[in-house]
Design an enzyme around this catalytic site. Structure first.
Site, PDB file in Angstrom:
ATOM      1  N   HIS A 207      -4.500  -8.993  -4.398  1.00  0.00           N
ATOM      2  CA  HIS A 207      -4.119 -10.126  -5.245  1.00  0.00           C
ATOM      3  C   HIS A 207      -2.650 -10.067  -5.678  1.00  0.00           C
ATOM      4  CE1 HIS A 207      -3.996  -7.724  -8.944  1.00  0.00           C
ATOM      5  NE2 HIS A 207      -4.915  -6.996  -8.322  1.00  0.00           N
TER       6      HIS A 207
ATOM      7  N   HIS B 231       6.138  -7.868   8.480  1.00  0.00           N
ATOM      8  CA  HIS B 231       4.982  -7.501   9.311  1.00  0.00           C
ATOM      9  C   HIS B 231       4.180  -6.427   8.582  1.00  0.00           C
ATOM     10  CE1 HIS B 231       3.537  -5.756  13.481  1.00  0.00           C
ATOM     11  NE2 HIS B 231       2.533  -5.983  12.643  1.00  0.00           N
TER      12      HIS B 231
END
Ligand SMILES: CC(C)(COP(=O)(O)OP(=O)(O)OC[C@H]1O[C@@H](n2cnc3c(N)ncnc32)[C@H](O)[C@@H]1OP(=O)(O)O)[C@@H](O)C(=O)NCCC(=O)NCCS
Length: 207
Positions: A134, A143
Site C-alpha cells: 500500500h 523495474h
C-alpha cells in the site's frame, strides 16, 4: 492488432501477458527481422521508419524493451509521433487493488500483487510475483523484478531497478537510476545513481 516494439525476453513476457488478457500481438518492430520468431509475428521494420509509423497509425502498441532508459526514450518518442499512449499489459492473474493509479505502457506480471493506493508510473515494470504494498510509488520506467517485496510507502525513483527477490523496508525512498541487487535487503534511503547489494544493503564497491 497490437504491435510490440522490441522482440527480446521482456517482449515475450509482454506478448504472453496480453494473451492472458485475451489480446493478440500480431506484429513487431525491430531494425532487422529476428531469426527467432516464436510467436510468428509479422515484422514491420524499425519504429523509426516512416512506413512503419504509417502501419502503426491505427494499431495499438506496447514497448517491450527491458532496458529502462531505452524503453523511456522509445516510448516517449512514439507517444509524441503517434499522438497516443501505449496499452498497459496487466496479467489476468495479477492482483491489483482498484485504488491503484497507473500510467501508460506499463507491465504487471503474473502473480504480482499491487496493494491499496499504490501509484505506478508510465512504462514501469512490476514483474512476476513482485509485491508492491500500500501507498508505494513506482516512478516512470522503474523495474520491480520478479519476487521483489516492497513494504508499505516505499518510493522508487525514475528508471531504477529493484532486483529479483530484494526486500525494501517500509517508507524507504530509493532515488533515480539506482540498482538494488538481487536479494538485497534495503533498510535505509538510497541516493540517486547508487548500486546497492547485500543484507543489510550497502553500496557496491568495485575492486
Ligand atoms: C548488483 C548487480 C547489478 C551487480 O552486477 P555487476 O556489476 O555485474 O557485479 P559483479 O557480478 O561483477 O559483482 C561485483 C561484486 O558484487 C557482488 N554482488 C553482485 N551482485 C550481488 C548481489 N545481488 N548481492 C550481493 N553481492 C553481489 C559480487 O559477489 C562481487 O563481489 P566480489 O567483488 O567480492 O567478488 C547484479 O549482480 C544484480 O544483482 N543485478 C540484479 C539482477 C536482477 O534481479 N535483474 C532482474 C531481471 S528480471
Amino acid at each position: 492488432m497490437i504491435v510490440i516494439v522490441g522482440y527480446s525476453g521482456h517482449a515475450c513476457v509482454a506478448i504472453e501477458t496480453f494473451s492472458s488478457m485475451g489480446l493478440t500481438v500480431g506484429a513487431y518492430c525491430e531494425t532487422a527481422p529476428k531469426s527467432d520468431n516464436p510467436y510468428q509475428l509479422e515484422w514491420l521494420g524499425s519504429e523509426q521508419d516512416e512506413a512503419t509509423a504509417e502501419r502503426m497509425a491505427s494499431a495499438d502498441y506496447f514497448v517491450g524493451i527491458g532496458d529502462g532508459m531505452v524503453r523511456m526514450r522509445v516510448q516517449q518518442e512514439l507517444q509524441q509521433r503517434l499522438g497516443r499512449n501505449p496499452l498497459n499489459a496487466i496479467h489476468a492473474r495479477a492482483i491489483v487493488s482498484s485504488s491503484v493509479t497507473m500510467g501508460a505502457g506499463l507491465l504487471v506480471g503474473a502473480g504480482a500483487v499491487i496493494n491499496a493506493q499504490a501509484r505506478i508510473g508510465e512504462g514501469a515494470i512490476c514483474n512476476t510475483a513482485s509485491v508492491i504494498e500500500h501507498h508505494c510509488v513506482i516512478s516512470p520506467y522503474a523495474h520491480i523484478a520478479p519476487g521483489a517485496i516492497l513494504c508499505g510507502g516505499v518510493f522508487v525513483g525514475e528508471g531504477s531497478l529493484v532486483g529479483a527477490g530484494a526486500i525494501i523496508k517500509p517508507q524507504i525512498r530509493i532515488g533515480r537510476n539506482v540498482i538494488i541487487g538481487a536479494g538485497t535487503v534495503v533498510l535505509r534511503d538510497v541516493p540517486d545513481n547508487t548500486v546497492l547489494v547485500g543484507n543489510p544493503g550497502t553500496p557496491l564497491i568495485r575492486k
